[in-house]
Design a protein around this motif. Structure first.
Motif, PDB file in Angstrom:
ATOM      1  N   GLY A 263       0.789  -1.217   0.000  1.00  0.00           N
ATOM      2  CA  GLY A 263       0.000   0.000   0.000  1.00  0.00           C
ATOM      3  C   GLY A 263       0.823   1.270   0.000  1.00  0.00           C
ATOM      4  N   ARG A 264       2.116   1.151   0.273  1.00  0.00           N
ATOM      5  CA  ARG A 264       2.985   2.330   0.282  1.00  0.00           C
ATOM      6  C   ARG A 264       3.405   2.753  -1.126  1.00  0.00           C
ATOM      7  NH1 ARG A 264       7.018   0.110   5.073  1.00  0.00           N
ATOM      8  NH2 ARG A 264       5.518   0.285   6.797  1.00  0.00           N
ATOM      9  N   ARG A 265       3.149   1.892  -2.104  1.00  0.00           N
ATOM     10  CA  ARG A 265       3.570   2.170  -3.468  1.00  0.00           C
ATOM     11  C   ARG A 265       2.365   2.452  -4.343  1.00  0.00           C
ATOM     12  NH1 ARG A 265       8.324  -1.877  -5.282  1.00  0.00           N
ATOM     13  NH2 ARG A 265       8.061  -0.497  -7.076  1.00  0.00           N
ATOM     14  N   ALA A 266       2.591   3.285  -5.369  1.00  0.00           N
ATOM     15  CA  ALA A 266       1.511   3.581  -6.305  1.00  0.00           C
ATOM     16  C   ALA A 266       1.122   2.347  -7.099  1.00  0.00           C
ATOM     17  CB  ALA A 266       1.929   4.707  -7.242  1.00  0.00           C
ATOM     18  N   SER A 267       2.107   1.508  -7.408  1.00  0.00           N
ATOM     19  CA  SER A 267       1.853   0.290  -8.170  1.00  0.00           C
ATOM     20  C   SER A 267       2.027  -0.936  -7.280  1.00  0.00           C
ATOM     21  CB  SER A 267       2.826   0.194  -9.353  1.00  0.00           C
ATOM     22  OG  SER A 267       2.710  -1.056 -10.001  1.00  0.00           O
ATOM     23  N   GLN A 268       1.060  -1.834  -7.368  1.00  0.00           N
ATOM     24  CA  GLN A 268       1.152  -3.090  -6.622  1.00  0.00           C
ATOM     25  C   GLN A 268       1.612  -4.244  -7.516  1.00  0.00           C
ATOM     26  OE1 GLN A 268      -1.803  -0.985  -6.058  1.00  0.00           O
ATOM     27  NE2 GLN A 268      -0.363  -0.217  -4.525  1.00  0.00           N
ATOM     28  N   VAL A 269       1.988  -3.932  -8.749  1.00  0.00           N
ATOM     29  CA  VAL A 269       2.371  -4.971  -9.709  1.00  0.00           C
ATOM     30  C   VAL A 269       3.492  -5.874  -9.197  1.00  0.00           C
ATOM     31  CG1 VAL A 269       3.383  -5.397 -11.991  1.00  0.00           C
ATOM     32  CG2 VAL A 269       1.506  -3.778 -11.740  1.00  0.00           C
ATOM     33  N   PRO A 270       4.593  -5.342  -8.654  1.00  0.00           N
ATOM     34  CA  PRO A 270       5.658  -6.239  -8.191  1.00  0.00           C
ATOM     35  C   PRO A 270       5.184  -7.240  -7.140  1.00  0.00           C
ATOM     36  CG  PRO A 270       6.463  -3.978  -8.293  1.00  0.00           C
ATOM     37  CD  PRO A 270       4.972  -3.921  -8.477  1.00  0.00           C
ATOM     38  N   TYR A 271       4.294  -6.803  -6.257  1.00  0.00           N
ATOM     39  CA  TYR A 271       3.798  -7.691  -5.212  1.00  0.00           C
ATOM     40  C   TYR A 271       2.840  -8.730  -5.776  1.00  0.00           C
ATOM     41  CZ  TYR A 271       5.830  -4.323  -1.991  1.00  0.00           C
ATOM     42  OH  TYR A 271       6.692  -3.509  -1.326  1.00  0.00           O
ATOM     43  N   VAL A 272       1.973  -8.299  -6.698  1.00  0.00           N
ATOM     44  CA  VAL A 272       1.033  -9.239  -7.311  1.00  0.00           C
ATOM     45  C   VAL A 272       1.786 -10.313  -8.087  1.00  0.00           C
ATOM     46  CG1 VAL A 272      -0.829  -9.482  -8.999  1.00  0.00           C
ATOM     47  CG2 VAL A 272      -0.835  -7.546  -7.422  1.00  0.00           C
ATOM     48  N   ILE A 273       2.799  -9.902  -8.839  1.00  0.00           N
ATOM     49  CA  ILE A 273       3.592 -10.857  -9.614  1.00  0.00           C
ATOM     50  C   ILE A 273       4.362 -11.789  -8.673  1.00  0.00           C
ATOM     51  CG2 ILE A 273       5.463 -11.131 -11.276  1.00  0.00           C
ATOM     52  CD1 ILE A 273       2.819 -10.079 -12.416  1.00  0.00           C
ATOM     53  N   GLY A 274       4.952 -11.231  -7.625  1.00  0.00           N
ATOM     54  CA  GLY A 274       5.679 -12.060  -6.669  1.00  0.00           C
ATOM     55  C   GLY A 274       4.777 -13.090  -6.009  1.00  0.00           C
ATOM     56  N   ALA A 275       3.563 -12.670  -5.635  1.00  0.00           N
ATOM     57  CA  ALA A 275       2.621 -13.601  -5.011  1.00  0.00           C
ATOM     58  C   ALA A 275       2.216 -14.698  -5.991  1.00  0.00           C
ATOM     59  CB  ALA A 275       1.380 -12.839  -4.538  1.00  0.00           C
ATOM     60  N   GLY A 276       1.990 -14.332  -7.254  1.00  0.00           N
ATOM     61  CA  GLY A 276       1.623 -15.324  -8.257  1.00  0.00           C
ATOM     62  C   GLY A 276       2.733 -16.322  -8.515  1.00  0.00           C
ATOM     63  N   VAL A 277       3.966 -15.835  -8.572  1.00  0.00           N
ATOM     64  CA  VAL A 277       5.113 -16.728  -8.804  1.00  0.00           C
ATOM     65  C   VAL A 277       5.268 -17.714  -7.649  1.00  0.00           C
ATOM     66  CG1 VAL A 277       7.628 -16.807  -8.991  1.00  0.00           C
ATOM     67  CG2 VAL A 277       6.330 -15.129 -10.324  1.00  0.00           C
ATOM     68  N   LEU A 278       5.101 -17.243  -6.423  1.00  0.00           N
ATOM     69  CA  LEU A 278       5.184 -18.147  -5.272  1.00  0.00           C
ATOM     70  C   LEU A 278       4.065 -19.198  -5.323  1.00  0.00           C
ATOM     71  CD1 LEU A 278       6.049 -15.623  -2.423  1.00  0.00           C
ATOM     72  CD2 LEU A 278       7.521 -17.436  -3.301  1.00  0.00           C
ATOM     73  N   THR A 279       2.878 -18.797  -5.749  1.00  0.00           N
ATOM     74  CA  THR A 279       1.789 -19.757  -5.898  1.00  0.00           C
ATOM     75  C   THR A 279       2.138 -20.815  -6.943  1.00  0.00           C
ATOM     76  OG1 THR A 279       0.181 -18.042  -5.294  1.00  0.00           O
ATOM     77  CG2 THR A 279      -0.678 -20.019  -6.363  1.00  0.00           C
ATOM     78  N   VAL A 280       2.768 -20.384  -8.043  1.00  0.00           N
ATOM     79  CA  VAL A 280       3.212 -21.319  -9.079  1.00  0.00           C
ATOM     80  C   VAL A 280       4.188 -22.336  -8.502  1.00  0.00           C
ATOM     81  CG1 VAL A 280       4.605 -21.535 -11.173  1.00  0.00           C
ATOM     82  CG2 VAL A 280       2.803 -19.825 -11.057  1.00  0.00           C
ATOM     83  N   PHE A 281       5.163 -21.852  -7.742  1.00  0.00           N
ATOM     84  CA  PHE A 281       6.150 -22.763  -7.150  1.00  0.00           C
ATOM     85  C   PHE A 281       5.483 -23.734  -6.170  1.00  0.00           C
ATOM     86  CE2 PHE A 281       9.502 -19.748  -8.545  1.00  0.00           C
ATOM     87  CZ  PHE A 281      10.353 -20.680  -9.125  1.00  0.00           C
ATOM     88  N   GLY A 282       4.481 -23.250  -5.408  1.00  0.00           N
ATOM     89  CA  GLY A 282       3.766 -24.135  -4.506  1.00  0.00           C
ATOM     90  C   GLY A 282       3.030 -25.238  -5.254  1.00  0.00           C
ATOM     91  N   TYR A 283       2.359 -24.867  -6.334  1.00  0.00           N
ATOM     92  CA  TYR A 283       1.654 -25.857  -7.161  1.00  0.00           C
ATOM     93  C   TYR A 283       2.642 -26.843  -7.779  1.00  0.00           C
ATOM     94  CZ  TYR A 283      -3.293 -24.557  -7.360  1.00  0.00           C
ATOM     95  OH  TYR A 283      -4.625 -24.385  -7.071  1.00  0.00           O
ATOM     96  N   LEU A 284       3.767 -26.321  -8.266  1.00  0.00           N
ATOM     97  CA  LEU A 284       4.769 -27.200  -8.873  1.00  0.00           C
ATOM     98  C   LEU A 284       5.304 -28.204  -7.858  1.00  0.00           C
ATOM     99  CD1 LEU A 284       6.832 -24.781 -11.153  1.00  0.00           C
ATOM    100  CD2 LEU A 284       5.470 -26.748 -11.899  1.00  0.00           C
ATOM    101  N   GLY A 285       5.548 -27.748  -6.632  1.00  0.00           N
ATOM    102  CA  GLY A 285       6.030 -28.654  -5.601  1.00  0.00           C
ATOM    103  C   GLY A 285       5.051 -29.771  -5.321  1.00  0.00           C
ATOM    104  N   VAL A 286       3.761 -29.416  -5.210  1.00  0.00           N
ATOM    105  CA  VAL A 286       2.737 -30.429  -4.960  1.00  0.00           C
ATOM    106  C   VAL A 286       2.600 -31.366  -6.157  1.00  0.00           C
ATOM    107  CG1 VAL A 286       0.281 -30.778  -4.509  1.00  0.00           C
ATOM    108  CG2 VAL A 286       1.494 -28.916  -3.365  1.00  0.00           C
ATOM    109  N   LEU A 287       2.778 -30.842  -7.359  1.00  0.00           N
ATOM    110  CA  LEU A 287       2.641 -31.651  -8.570  1.00  0.00           C
ATOM    111  C   LEU A 287       3.814 -32.604  -8.767  1.00  0.00           C
ATOM    112  CD1 LEU A 287       1.411 -32.368 -11.361  1.00  0.00           C
ATOM    113  CD2 LEU A 287       2.562 -30.339 -12.270  1.00  0.00           C
ATOM    114  N   LEU A 288       5.038 -32.084  -8.623  1.00  0.00           N
ATOM    115  CA  LEU A 288       6.221 -32.855  -9.014  1.00  0.00           C
ATOM    116  C   LEU A 288       6.836 -33.644  -7.868  1.00  0.00           C
ATOM    117  CD1 LEU A 288       7.946 -30.177 -11.295  1.00  0.00           C
ATOM    118  CD2 LEU A 288       6.472 -32.086 -11.989  1.00  0.00           C
ATOM    119  N   ALA A 289       6.752 -33.135  -6.649  1.00  0.00           N
ATOM    120  CA  ALA A 289       7.404 -33.816  -5.520  1.00  0.00           C
ATOM    121  C   ALA A 289       6.601 -33.600  -4.247  1.00  0.00           C
ATOM    122  CB  ALA A 289       8.833 -33.292  -5.352  1.00  0.00           C
TER     123      ALA A 289
END
Length: 390
Positions: A263-289
Protein backbone atom coordinates in the motif's frame (compact mmCIF):
# COMPACT_ATOMS: atom_id res chain seq x y z
CA UNK A 1 -5.41 6.40 20.24
CA UNK A 2 -8.68 7.67 21.76
CA UNK A 3 -11.26 5.33 23.24
CA UNK A 4 -13.58 6.03 20.32
CA UNK A 5 -10.87 5.12 17.79
CA UNK A 6 -9.95 1.99 19.73
CA UNK A 7 -13.60 0.94 19.80
CA UNK A 8 -13.85 1.50 16.05
CA UNK A 9 -10.77 -0.64 15.33
CA UNK A 10 -11.87 -3.37 17.75
CA UNK A 11 -15.35 -3.53 16.26
CA UNK A 12 -13.95 -3.60 12.73
CA UNK A 13 -11.46 -6.39 13.54
CA UNK A 14 -14.02 -8.52 15.36
CA UNK A 15 -16.49 -8.08 12.50
CA UNK A 16 -13.84 -9.37 10.10
CA UNK A 17 -13.24 -12.40 12.33
CA UNK A 18 -16.88 -13.38 11.80
CA UNK A 19 -16.69 -13.58 8.00
CA UNK A 20 -15.63 -17.25 7.76
CA UNK A 21 -16.46 -19.31 10.91
CA UNK A 22 -20.01 -20.05 9.71
CA UNK A 23 -18.48 -21.78 6.66
CA UNK A 24 -15.14 -23.05 7.99
CA UNK A 25 -16.69 -24.45 11.17
CA UNK A 26 -19.09 -26.63 9.19
CA UNK A 27 -16.68 -29.10 7.60
CA UNK A 28 -15.24 -30.68 10.80
CA UNK A 29 -18.80 -31.37 12.05
CA UNK A 30 -20.30 -32.45 8.73
CA UNK A 31 -20.29 -36.22 9.34
CA UNK A 32 -22.04 -35.75 12.66
CA UNK A 33 -24.56 -33.35 11.11
CA UNK A 34 -25.38 -35.82 8.31
CA UNK A 35 -25.89 -38.67 10.78
CA UNK A 36 -28.08 -36.59 13.06
CA UNK A 37 -30.24 -34.96 10.39
CA UNK A 38 -30.30 -37.99 8.08
CA UNK A 39 -28.56 -36.45 5.07
CA UNK A 40 -26.75 -38.27 2.28
CA UNK A 41 -23.19 -37.22 1.36
CA UNK A 42 -24.66 -35.21 -1.50
CA UNK A 43 -27.08 -33.54 0.91
CA UNK A 44 -24.27 -32.76 3.32
CA UNK A 45 -22.11 -31.28 0.58
CA UNK A 46 -25.06 -29.20 -0.58
CA UNK A 47 -24.89 -27.18 2.65
CA UNK A 48 -21.52 -25.74 1.68
CA UNK A 49 -22.61 -25.37 -1.94
CA UNK A 50 -25.64 -23.34 -0.87
CA UNK A 51 -23.43 -21.06 1.22
CA UNK A 52 -20.86 -20.48 -1.54
CA UNK A 53 -23.63 -19.74 -4.05
CA UNK A 54 -25.10 -17.20 -1.62
CA UNK A 55 -21.70 -15.49 -1.37
CA UNK A 56 -21.76 -14.87 -5.11
CA UNK A 57 -25.45 -14.19 -5.64
CA UNK A 58 -26.30 -11.83 -2.79
CA UNK A 59 -23.19 -9.62 -2.73
CA UNK A 60 -24.78 -7.24 -5.30
CA UNK A 61 -27.48 -6.41 -2.74
CA UNK A 62 -24.93 -4.42 -0.78
CA UNK A 63 -24.92 -1.21 -2.87
CA UNK A 64 -28.70 -0.94 -2.53
CA UNK A 65 -28.55 -1.55 1.22
CA UNK A 66 -25.66 0.85 1.74
CA UNK A 67 -27.40 3.53 -0.32
CA UNK A 68 -30.49 3.23 1.86
CA UNK A 69 -28.99 2.63 5.31
CA UNK A 70 -25.27 3.52 5.08
CA UNK A 71 -22.29 1.20 5.28
CA UNK A 72 -22.06 1.26 9.08
CA UNK A 73 -25.66 0.18 9.62
CA UNK A 74 -25.44 -2.38 6.83
CA UNK A 75 -22.45 -3.96 8.57
CA UNK A 76 -24.31 -4.03 11.90
CA UNK A 77 -27.30 -5.71 10.27
CA UNK A 78 -25.00 -8.28 8.67
CA UNK A 79 -23.55 -9.26 12.04
CA UNK A 80 -27.01 -9.69 13.55
CA UNK A 81 -28.20 -11.79 10.61
CA UNK A 82 -25.12 -14.03 10.84
CA UNK A 83 -25.94 -14.67 14.50
CA UNK A 84 -29.57 -15.39 13.63
CA UNK A 85 -28.59 -17.79 10.84
CA UNK A 86 -26.17 -19.71 13.04
CA UNK A 87 -28.78 -20.05 15.79
CA UNK A 88 -31.44 -21.11 13.27
CA UNK A 89 -29.40 -23.87 11.65
CA UNK A 90 -28.93 -25.52 15.04
CA UNK A 91 -32.67 -26.14 15.36
CA UNK A 92 -34.25 -29.47 14.47
CA UNK A 93 -34.77 -30.48 10.84
CA UNK A 94 -33.03 -30.29 7.49
CA UNK A 95 -35.04 -27.29 6.17
CA UNK A 96 -33.90 -24.98 8.97
CA UNK A 97 -30.35 -26.30 8.60
CA UNK A 98 -30.26 -25.15 4.99
CA UNK A 99 -32.22 -21.97 5.67
CA UNK A 100 -29.97 -20.94 8.55
CA UNK A 101 -26.85 -21.65 6.51
CA UNK A 102 -28.19 -19.63 3.57
CA UNK A 103 -29.16 -16.76 5.88
CA UNK A 104 -25.70 -16.62 7.46
CA UNK A 105 -24.00 -16.82 4.05
CA UNK A 106 -26.17 -14.02 2.67
CA UNK A 107 -25.11 -11.79 5.54
CA UNK A 108 -21.46 -12.74 4.96
CA UNK A 109 -21.84 -11.86 1.26
CA UNK A 110 -23.10 -8.38 2.17
CA UNK A 111 -20.34 -7.90 4.74
CA UNK A 112 -17.66 -9.10 2.31
CA UNK A 113 -18.64 -6.33 -0.06
CA UNK A 114 -19.05 -3.73 2.70
CA UNK A 115 -15.68 -4.16 4.42
CA UNK A 116 -13.40 -2.56 1.77
CA UNK A 117 -15.76 0.43 1.70
CA UNK A 118 -15.60 0.61 5.50
CA UNK A 119 -11.80 0.71 5.24
CA UNK A 120 -11.93 3.56 2.71
CA UNK A 121 -14.53 5.46 4.74
CA UNK A 122 -13.04 5.22 8.23
CA UNK A 123 -9.33 4.71 7.59
CA UNK A 124 -8.52 6.70 4.40
CA UNK A 125 -4.95 7.38 5.57
CA UNK A 126 -4.33 3.81 6.76
CA UNK A 127 -5.86 1.76 3.97
CA UNK A 128 -2.83 -0.54 3.69
CA UNK A 129 -2.61 -1.24 7.44
CA UNK A 130 -6.35 -1.74 7.98
CA UNK A 131 -6.68 -3.91 4.89
CA UNK A 132 -3.96 -6.08 6.41
CA UNK A 133 -5.85 -6.21 9.71
CA UNK A 134 -9.07 -7.04 7.87
CA UNK A 135 -7.65 -9.85 5.73
CA UNK A 136 -5.59 -11.40 8.52
CA UNK A 137 -8.66 -11.44 10.77
CA UNK A 138 -10.70 -13.14 8.03
CA UNK A 139 -8.04 -15.84 7.60
CA UNK A 140 -7.56 -16.21 11.36
CA UNK A 141 -11.30 -16.58 11.90
CA UNK A 142 -11.46 -19.40 9.35
CA UNK A 143 -8.44 -21.17 10.83
CA UNK A 144 -9.73 -20.83 14.40
CA UNK A 145 -13.20 -22.12 13.55
CA UNK A 146 -11.96 -25.18 11.68
CA UNK A 147 -9.48 -26.01 14.46
CA UNK A 148 -11.66 -25.36 17.52
CA UNK A 149 -15.22 -26.49 16.81
CA UNK A 150 -14.52 -30.16 17.57
CA UNK A 151 -12.52 -29.51 20.79
CA UNK A 152 -15.26 -27.10 21.93
CA UNK A 153 -17.88 -29.74 21.23
CA UNK A 154 -15.97 -32.34 23.23
CA UNK A 155 -15.27 -29.95 26.10
CA UNK A 156 -18.80 -28.60 26.46
CA UNK A 157 -20.72 -31.72 25.44
CA UNK A 158 -23.22 -29.50 23.61
CA UNK A 159 -23.16 -31.38 20.31
CA UNK A 160 -23.02 -29.75 16.91
CA UNK A 161 -26.22 -27.77 17.50
CA UNK A 162 -24.84 -26.14 20.61
CA UNK A 163 -21.52 -25.40 18.92
CA UNK A 164 -23.38 -23.75 16.04
CA UNK A 165 -25.18 -21.54 18.52
CA UNK A 166 -21.88 -20.68 20.24
CA UNK A 167 -20.47 -19.48 16.91
CA UNK A 168 -23.13 -16.76 17.01
CA UNK A 169 -21.63 -15.26 20.18
CA UNK A 170 -18.64 -13.53 18.50
CA UNK A 171 -21.03 -12.04 15.92
CA UNK A 172 -23.22 -10.62 18.69
CA UNK A 173 -20.15 -9.26 20.50
CA UNK A 174 -18.95 -7.60 17.28
CA UNK A 175 -22.42 -6.11 16.79
CA UNK A 176 -22.29 -4.68 20.30
CA UNK A 177 -18.90 -3.09 19.65
CA UNK A 178 -20.05 -1.71 16.27
CA UNK A 179 -23.38 -0.37 17.56
CA UNK A 180 -22.05 3.09 18.60
CA UNK A 181 -20.53 3.56 15.15
CA UNK A 182 -23.75 2.46 13.43
CA UNK A 183 -25.78 4.92 15.49
CA UNK A 184 -23.43 7.76 14.52
CA UNK A 185 -23.29 6.81 10.84
CA UNK A 186 -25.43 8.54 8.24
CA UNK A 187 -28.19 6.48 6.56
CA UNK A 188 -26.98 6.95 3.00
CA UNK A 189 -25.76 9.97 1.09
CA UNK A 190 -21.97 9.89 1.11
CA UNK A 191 -22.11 6.41 2.56
CA UNK A 192 -24.07 5.13 -0.46
CA UNK A 193 -22.34 3.40 -3.35
CA UNK A 194 -22.27 4.72 -6.87
CA UNK A 195 -24.32 3.02 -9.58
CA UNK A 196 -23.07 -0.22 -11.05
CA UNK A 197 -23.08 1.24 -14.54
CA UNK A 198 -20.03 3.44 -14.01
CA UNK A 199 -18.12 0.55 -12.49
CA UNK A 200 -19.07 -1.96 -15.15
CA UNK A 201 -17.81 0.34 -17.91
CA UNK A 202 -14.31 0.51 -16.42
CA UNK A 203 -11.58 -1.89 -17.59
CA UNK A 204 -10.05 -1.71 -14.13
CA UNK A 205 -13.16 -3.37 -12.72
CA UNK A 206 -12.71 -6.46 -14.87
CA UNK A 207 -8.97 -6.73 -14.24
CA UNK A 208 -9.64 -6.62 -10.49
CA UNK A 209 -12.56 -9.05 -10.83
CA UNK A 210 -10.39 -11.52 -12.74
CA UNK A 211 -7.65 -11.25 -10.11
CA UNK A 212 -10.14 -11.75 -7.29
CA UNK A 213 -11.87 -14.69 -8.93
CA UNK A 214 -8.80 -16.58 -10.13
CA UNK A 215 -6.85 -16.29 -6.88
CA UNK A 216 -9.97 -17.42 -5.01
CA UNK A 217 -10.35 -20.39 -7.37
CA UNK A 218 -6.80 -21.63 -6.76
CA UNK A 219 -7.28 -21.16 -3.00
CA UNK A 220 -10.55 -23.09 -2.78
CA UNK A 221 -9.15 -25.87 -4.95
CA UNK A 222 -6.34 -26.43 -2.47
CA UNK A 223 -8.69 -26.05 0.49
CA UNK A 224 -10.96 -28.75 -0.93
CA UNK A 225 -8.46 -31.22 -2.41
CA UNK A 226 -5.05 -30.77 -0.78
CA UNK A 227 -5.53 -33.42 1.95
CA UNK A 228 -6.79 -35.88 -0.68
CA UNK A 229 -3.80 -35.17 -2.91
CA UNK A 230 -1.42 -35.95 -0.06
CA UNK A 231 -3.36 -39.03 1.01
CA UNK A 232 -3.07 -40.42 -2.52
CA UNK A 233 0.64 -39.53 -2.50
CA UNK A 234 1.09 -41.84 0.51
CA UNK A 235 0.98 -39.57 3.56
CA UNK A 236 -1.11 -40.37 6.63
CA UNK A 237 -4.40 -38.56 7.16
CA UNK A 238 -3.13 -36.61 10.18
CA UNK A 239 -0.06 -35.43 8.25
CA UNK A 240 -2.25 -34.28 5.37
CA UNK A 241 -4.39 -32.31 7.80
CA UNK A 242 -1.35 -30.72 9.44
CA UNK A 243 -0.04 -29.60 6.06
CA UNK A 244 -3.33 -27.89 5.22
CA UNK A 245 -3.28 -26.22 8.65
CA UNK A 246 0.29 -25.05 8.03
CA UNK A 247 -0.50 -23.32 4.75
CA UNK A 248 -3.56 -21.65 6.33
CA UNK A 249 -1.50 -20.50 9.32
CA UNK A 250 1.16 -18.97 7.06
CA UNK A 251 -1.56 -16.97 5.32
CA UNK A 252 -2.46 -15.15 8.54
CA UNK A 253 0.93 -13.45 8.89
CA UNK A 254 1.26 -12.87 5.16
CA UNK A 255 -2.16 -11.26 4.93
CA UNK A 256 -1.21 -8.75 7.61
CA UNK A 257 2.24 -7.82 6.30
CA UNK A 258 1.81 -7.65 2.53
CA UNK A 259 -0.86 -4.89 2.34
CA UNK A 260 1.21 -2.70 4.67
CA UNK A 261 4.16 -2.93 2.29
CA UNK A 262 2.26 -2.89 -1.01
CA UNK A 263 0.00 0.00 0.00
CA UNK A 264 2.99 2.33 0.28
CA UNK A 265 3.57 2.17 -3.47
CA UNK A 266 1.51 3.58 -6.30
CA UNK A 267 1.85 0.29 -8.17
CA UNK A 268 1.15 -3.09 -6.62
CA UNK A 269 2.37 -4.97 -9.71
CA UNK A 270 5.66 -6.24 -8.19
CA UNK A 271 3.80 -7.69 -5.21
CA UNK A 272 1.03 -9.24 -7.31
CA UNK A 273 3.59 -10.86 -9.61
CA UNK A 274 5.68 -12.06 -6.67
CA UNK A 275 2.62 -13.60 -5.01
CA UNK A 276 1.62 -15.32 -8.26
CA UNK A 277 5.11 -16.73 -8.80
CA UNK A 278 5.18 -18.15 -5.27
CA UNK A 279 1.79 -19.76 -5.90
CA UNK A 280 3.21 -21.32 -9.08
CA UNK A 281 6.15 -22.76 -7.15
CA UNK A 282 3.77 -24.14 -4.51
CA UNK A 283 1.65 -25.86 -7.16
CA UNK A 284 4.77 -27.20 -8.87
CA UNK A 285 6.03 -28.65 -5.60
CA UNK A 286 2.74 -30.43 -4.96
CA UNK A 287 2.64 -31.65 -8.57
CA UNK A 288 6.22 -32.86 -9.01
CA UNK A 289 7.40 -33.82 -5.52
CA UNK A 290 4.49 -33.79 -3.07
CA UNK A 291 6.21 -35.87 -0.38
CA UNK A 292 9.64 -34.22 -0.74
CA UNK A 293 9.78 -31.33 1.76
CA UNK A 294 5.98 -30.99 1.77
CA UNK A 295 6.15 -28.43 4.57
CA UNK A 296 8.22 -26.17 2.30
CA UNK A 297 5.61 -26.32 -0.48
CA UNK A 298 2.92 -25.44 2.06
CA UNK A 299 4.85 -22.42 3.33
CA UNK A 300 5.49 -21.18 -0.21
CA UNK A 301 1.89 -21.80 -1.21
CA UNK A 302 0.60 -20.09 1.94
CA UNK A 303 2.68 -16.99 1.32
CA UNK A 304 1.63 -16.83 -2.33
CA UNK A 305 -2.08 -17.40 -1.79
CA UNK A 306 -2.32 -15.28 1.35
CA UNK A 307 -0.57 -12.40 -0.40
CA UNK A 308 -2.77 -12.76 -3.50
CA UNK A 309 -5.97 -12.56 -1.45
CA UNK A 310 -4.74 -9.57 0.54
CA UNK A 311 -3.56 -7.75 -2.58
CA UNK A 312 -6.86 -8.27 -4.38
CA UNK A 313 -8.75 -6.66 -1.48
CA UNK A 314 -6.15 -3.89 -1.13
CA UNK A 315 -6.50 -2.99 -4.80
CA UNK A 316 -10.30 -2.92 -4.42
CA UNK A 317 -9.89 -0.39 -1.60
CA UNK A 318 -7.25 1.72 -3.39
CA UNK A 319 -8.50 2.11 -6.95
CA UNK A 320 -11.81 3.97 -6.46
CA UNK A 321 -11.69 7.56 -5.29
CA UNK A 322 -14.25 7.26 -2.49
CA UNK A 323 -16.03 4.72 -0.24
CA UNK A 324 -19.03 4.63 -2.57
CA UNK A 325 -16.85 3.55 -5.48
CA UNK A 326 -15.07 0.96 -3.33
CA UNK A 327 -18.38 -0.63 -2.37
CA UNK A 328 -19.53 -0.80 -5.99
CA UNK A 329 -16.23 -2.27 -7.20
CA UNK A 330 -16.20 -4.71 -4.28
CA UNK A 331 -19.73 -5.86 -5.15
CA UNK A 332 -18.76 -6.70 -8.73
CA UNK A 333 -15.33 -8.19 -8.00
CA UNK A 334 -16.37 -10.34 -5.05
CA UNK A 335 -19.72 -11.52 -6.43
CA UNK A 336 -18.34 -12.57 -9.80
CA UNK A 337 -15.15 -13.75 -8.12
CA UNK A 338 -16.94 -16.16 -5.78
CA UNK A 339 -18.97 -17.59 -8.65
CA UNK A 340 -15.70 -18.29 -10.47
CA UNK A 341 -14.16 -19.74 -7.31
CA UNK A 342 -17.13 -22.04 -6.71
CA UNK A 343 -16.42 -23.78 -10.03
CA UNK A 344 -12.83 -24.65 -9.10
CA UNK A 345 -13.24 -27.61 -6.72
CA UNK A 346 -15.93 -29.12 -8.96
CA UNK A 347 -13.80 -28.78 -12.09
CA UNK A 348 -10.69 -30.20 -10.43
CA UNK A 349 -12.64 -33.13 -9.04
CA UNK A 350 -14.00 -33.90 -12.50
CA UNK A 351 -10.54 -33.67 -14.09
CA UNK A 352 -9.18 -36.02 -11.42
CA UNK A 353 -11.98 -38.47 -12.15
CA UNK A 354 -11.54 -38.56 -15.93
CA UNK A 355 -7.72 -38.43 -15.97
CA UNK A 356 -7.07 -40.86 -13.12
CA UNK A 357 -4.44 -38.71 -11.39
CA UNK A 358 -3.79 -35.21 -10.08
CA UNK A 359 -1.33 -34.33 -12.85
CA UNK A 360 -3.94 -32.85 -15.20
CA UNK A 361 -5.84 -30.87 -12.54
CA UNK A 362 -2.67 -29.39 -11.05
CA UNK A 363 -1.37 -28.53 -14.52
CA UNK A 364 -4.64 -26.74 -15.20
CA UNK A 365 -4.14 -24.97 -11.87
CA UNK A 366 -0.78 -23.70 -13.06
CA UNK A 367 -2.49 -22.32 -16.16
CA UNK A 368 -5.06 -20.57 -13.99
CA UNK A 369 -2.29 -18.94 -11.96
CA UNK A 370 -0.70 -17.82 -15.24
CA UNK A 371 -3.91 -16.03 -16.23
CA UNK A 372 -4.07 -14.62 -12.69
CA UNK A 373 -0.62 -13.10 -13.21
CA UNK A 374 -1.78 -11.34 -16.37
CA UNK A 375 -4.88 -9.98 -14.64
CA UNK A 376 -2.78 -8.90 -11.67
CA UNK A 377 -0.36 -7.04 -13.93
CA UNK A 378 -3.18 -4.82 -15.21
CA UNK A 379 -5.08 -4.58 -11.91
CA UNK A 380 -1.98 -3.63 -9.93
CA UNK A 381 -0.97 -0.67 -12.10
CA UNK A 382 -1.50 2.85 -10.72
CA UNK A 383 -4.89 4.27 -11.57
CA UNK A 384 -8.11 5.54 -10.07
CA UNK A 385 -11.70 4.88 -11.01
CA UNK A 386 -13.73 8.03 -11.52
CA UNK A 387 -15.29 9.58 -8.44
CA UNK A 388 -18.92 8.71 -7.96
CA UNK A 389 -21.52 11.39 -8.33
CA UNK A 390 -23.01 12.82 -5.11
Amino acid sequence: MSFRSALLVAGFALAALNLRPAIAGLSPLLDEIMDDVGLSPAGGGAITTVMVVCLGVFGPLTPMLARRFGLDRTLLAGLLVIAAGLALRGLDGAPVLYLGSALAATAIAVMNVSMPGIVKQHFPDRINLMTGVYVSCVVAGAAAASALVVPIEHTTGYGWRGVSALLAVPALLAALLWLPQALRGRPGGQNGPRPFGAVLRSRVTWYVTALMGLQSLTFYVMLAWLPTIYLEAGLAADQAGYLLSLTNLVQVGTSLAVPVLAGRRASQVPYVIGAGVLTVFGYLGVLLAPTTLPWLWMIVLGIGQGASFALALLIIALRPADPAGVTALSAVAQSVGYVIAALGPLLFGYLRQVSGSWTVPLTVGLGVVGVQLVAGWFAGRPGTLIRSAP
